[in-house]
Write a protein that holds these residues in place. Structure first.
Motif, mmCIF file in Angstrom:
data_model
loop_
_atom_site.group_PDB
_atom_site.id
_atom_site.type_symbol
_atom_site.label_atom_id
_atom_site.label_comp_id
_atom_site.label_asym_id
_atom_site.label_seq_id
_atom_site.Cartn_x
_atom_site.Cartn_y
_atom_site.Cartn_z
ATOM 1 N N THR A 67 0.819 -1.221 0.000
ATOM 2 C CA THR A 67 0.000 0.000 0.000
ATOM 3 C C THR A 67 0.846 1.261 0.000
ATOM 4 N N GLY A 68 2.114 1.131 0.371
ATOM 5 C CA GLY A 68 3.009 2.271 0.284
ATOM 6 C C GLY A 68 3.258 2.712 -1.143
ATOM 7 N N LEU A 69 2.887 1.872 -2.112
ATOM 8 C CA LEU A 69 3.072 2.192 -3.529
ATOM 9 C C LEU A 69 1.873 2.930 -4.118
ATOM 10 N N LEU A 70 0.797 3.062 -3.361
ATOM 11 C CA LEU A 70 -0.413 3.712 -3.868
ATOM 12 C C LEU A 70 -0.430 5.197 -3.517
ATOM 13 N N SER A 71 -0.975 5.984 -4.404
ATOM 14 C CA SER A 71 -1.053 7.429 -4.167
ATOM 15 C C SER A 71 -2.337 7.836 -3.439
ATOM 16 N N GLN A 72 -3.327 6.940 -3.409
ATOM 17 C CA GLN A 72 -4.612 7.264 -2.765
ATOM 18 C C GLN A 72 -4.486 7.052 -1.243
ATOM 19 N N ARG A 73 -3.815 7.988 -0.576
ATOM 20 C CA ARG A 73 -3.453 7.796 0.825
ATOM 21 C C ARG A 73 -4.667 7.747 1.761
ATOM 22 N N ARG A 74 -5.721 8.505 1.448
ATOM 23 C CA ARG A 74 -6.908 8.476 2.308
ATOM 24 C C ARG A 74 -7.570 7.107 2.274
ATOM 25 N N LYS A 75 -7.647 6.512 1.090
ATOM 26 C CA LYS A 75 -8.244 5.187 0.968
ATOM 27 C C LYS A 75 -7.371 4.124 1.630
ATOM 28 N N VAL A 76 -6.061 4.295 1.524
ATOM 29 C CA VAL A 76 -5.145 3.382 2.205
ATOM 30 C C VAL A 76 -5.306 3.497 3.721
ATOM 31 N N LEU A 77 -5.499 4.717 4.211
ATOM 32 C CA LEU A 77 -5.702 4.930 5.649
ATOM 33 C C LEU A 77 -6.969 4.227 6.125
ATOM 34 N N ILE A 78 -8.060 4.393 5.368
ATOM 35 C CA ILE A 78 -9.312 3.718 5.725
ATOM 36 C C ILE A 78 -9.120 2.213 5.746
ATOM 37 N N TYR A 79 -8.473 1.704 4.703
ATOM 38 C CA TYR A 79 -8.231 0.262 4.618
ATOM 39 C C TYR A 79 -7.397 -0.224 5.804
ATOM 40 N N SER A 80 -6.388 0.523 6.170
ATOM 41 C CA SER A 80 -5.508 0.121 7.265
ATOM 42 C C SER A 80 -6.271 -0.022 8.569
ATOM 43 N N TRP A 81 -7.154 0.924 8.845
ATOM 44 C CA TRP A 81 -7.931 0.842 10.083
ATOM 45 C C TRP A 81 -8.992 -0.252 10.016
ATOM 46 N N ILE A 82 -9.472 -0.555 8.813
ATOM 47 C CA ILE A 82 -10.388 -1.692 8.664
ATOM 48 C C ILE A 82 -9.654 -2.991 8.991
ATOM 49 N N VAL A 83 -8.416 -3.125 8.495
ATOM 50 C CA VAL A 83 -7.617 -4.308 8.822
ATOM 51 C C VAL A 83 -7.446 -4.427 10.332
ATOM 52 N N VAL A 84 -7.078 -3.342 10.971
ATOM 53 C CA VAL A 84 -6.845 -3.359 12.417
ATOM 54 C C VAL A 84 -8.118 -3.744 13.173
ATOM 55 N N SER A 85 -9.234 -3.109 12.852
ATOM 56 C CA SER A 85 -10.475 -3.355 13.597
ATOM 57 C C SER A 85 -11.024 -4.750 13.343
ATOM 58 N N MET A 86 -11.039 -5.179 12.083
ATOM 59 C CA MET A 86 -11.602 -6.494 11.762
ATOM 60 C C MET A 86 -10.727 -7.626 12.298
ATOM 61 N N MET A 87 -9.423 -7.483 12.191
ATOM 62 C CA MET A 87 -8.532 -8.543 12.664
ATOM 63 C C MET A 87 -8.419 -8.561 14.187
ATOM 64 N N THR A 88 -8.590 -7.405 14.825
ATOM 65 C CA THR A 88 -8.651 -7.395 16.296
ATOM 66 C C THR A 88 -9.874 -8.171 16.760
ATOM 67 N N LEU A 89 -10.998 -7.912 16.124
ATOM 68 C CA LEU A 89 -12.231 -8.636 16.443
ATOM 69 C C LEU A 89 -12.042 -10.131 16.243
ATOM 70 N N GLU A 90 -11.447 -10.489 15.121
ATOM 71 C CA GLU A 90 -11.209 -11.901 14.794
ATOM 72 C C GLU A 90 -10.335 -12.573 15.854
ATOM 73 N N MET A 91 -9.241 -11.928 16.234
ATOM 74 C CA MET A 91 -8.298 -12.563 17.145
ATOM 75 C C MET A 91 -8.788 -12.584 18.588
ATOM 76 N N VAL A 92 -9.583 -11.606 18.975
ATOM 77 C CA VAL A 92 -10.182 -11.646 20.314
ATOM 78 C C VAL A 92 -11.090 -12.869 20.439
ATOM 79 N N ILE A 93 -11.878 -13.132 19.402
ATOM 80 C CA ILE A 93 -12.783 -14.285 19.427
ATOM 81 C C ILE A 93 -12.005 -15.598 19.371
#
Length: 259
Positions: A67-93
């Motif tokens: 994702t460091g190769l993409l210029s759409q930084r706002r979309k990358v930021l959203i995606y990054s926090w989606i990864v964090v939130s969804m995978m945190t939920l997954e691993m807690v369970i």
């Protein structure tokens, strides 16, 4: 190594740090396998969380690099926090159910367990769908140099195969099992526990998702030309599809290859 870490952090600090947390989680769970004896489906209850923590660590650092190769930084930021939130939920369970000596996946033995399994399904659907969107951004991106063409196609196709075979998880979810021909929990390969006697849908799931690393590495280190990368990706897709077909036929693909 320090140069790689610094560059990785500069490309996507959110996924770098979350990946590091998952790596630490994997180390902790590995330690817990030594001091606990309770088993789930014939293996130590903390082996599954260990595998998932390590897998998510690798996924996060891989996507941080890409994702460091993409210029759409706002979309990358959203995606990054989606990864964090969804995978945190997954691993807690996953970790919480393991600590209770319970299955996390395919567990509908009680209303609460069924809800937790459903939440995991929603989380992974959101994550995979957004990863598909990130792949779309890479298909739109043009190579900056001629030498980058093979690598870029490797990222595009590796991510595409990841998405396809991540969604294969729904096949296991509808069956409420990953073993074909017997109940889950029989004889399996060390650590990964893939069945050595029956079909196991996790084999194709694993190899398909790790196209995310394998195909881009081929495009970066072996060839810079798009055509060989595309041919390797097609071959890889057919190979993993073969693993899937063999598993659905109830055959232990990897055990047959080894023997």
């Amino acid at each position: 190594m320090n140069t790689f870490i610094s560059k990785l952090k500069s490309r996507n600090a959110i996924l770098y740090w979350f990946g590091l947390v998952c790596l630490i989680g994997g180390v902790v769970c590995t330690g817990l396998t030594v001091v606990t004896t309770r088993q789930v489906l014939g293996i130590n209850e903390f082996i599954k969380p260990t595998k998932f923590f390590v897998s998510i660590w690798l996924f996060c650092w891989t996507m941080a690099w890409y994702t460091g190769l993409l210029s759409q930084r706002r979309k990358v930021l959203i995606y990054s926090w989606i990864v964090v939130s969804m995978m945190t939920l997954e691993m807690v369970i996953i970790t919480g159910q393991a600590a209770l000596g319970k299955l996390s996946h395919f567990n509908v033995s009680s209303p609460v367990d069924g809800i937790l399994f459903g939440v995991m399904g929603i989380a992974i659907t959101i994550l995979t769908s957004w990863t598909g969107y990130i792949d779309y951004l890479f298909f739109k991106r043009k190579p900056l140099t001629e030498d980058e063409s093979g690598y870029l196609w490797g990222i595009r196709l590796g991510m595409l195969l990841f998405v396809i075979f991540a969604f294969e998880g729904f096949l296991m979810a509808t069956r409420l099992s990953h073993t074909v021909g017997a109940a889950d929990g029989g004889a399996g390969l060390p650590v990964i526990n893939w069945s050595t006697r029956y079909g196991d849908l996790r084999v194709a799931h694993f190899f398909g998702m790790h196209a995310l690393q394998i195909i881009p590495l081929f495009g970066h280190y072996v060839t810079h030309r798009p055509r060989p990368v595309i041919l390797v990706a097609v071959f890889y897709f057919l190979l993993v599809t073969f693993f899937l077909i063999q598993a659905l036929a109830g055959k232990p693909v990897l055990a047959n290859l080894v023997n």
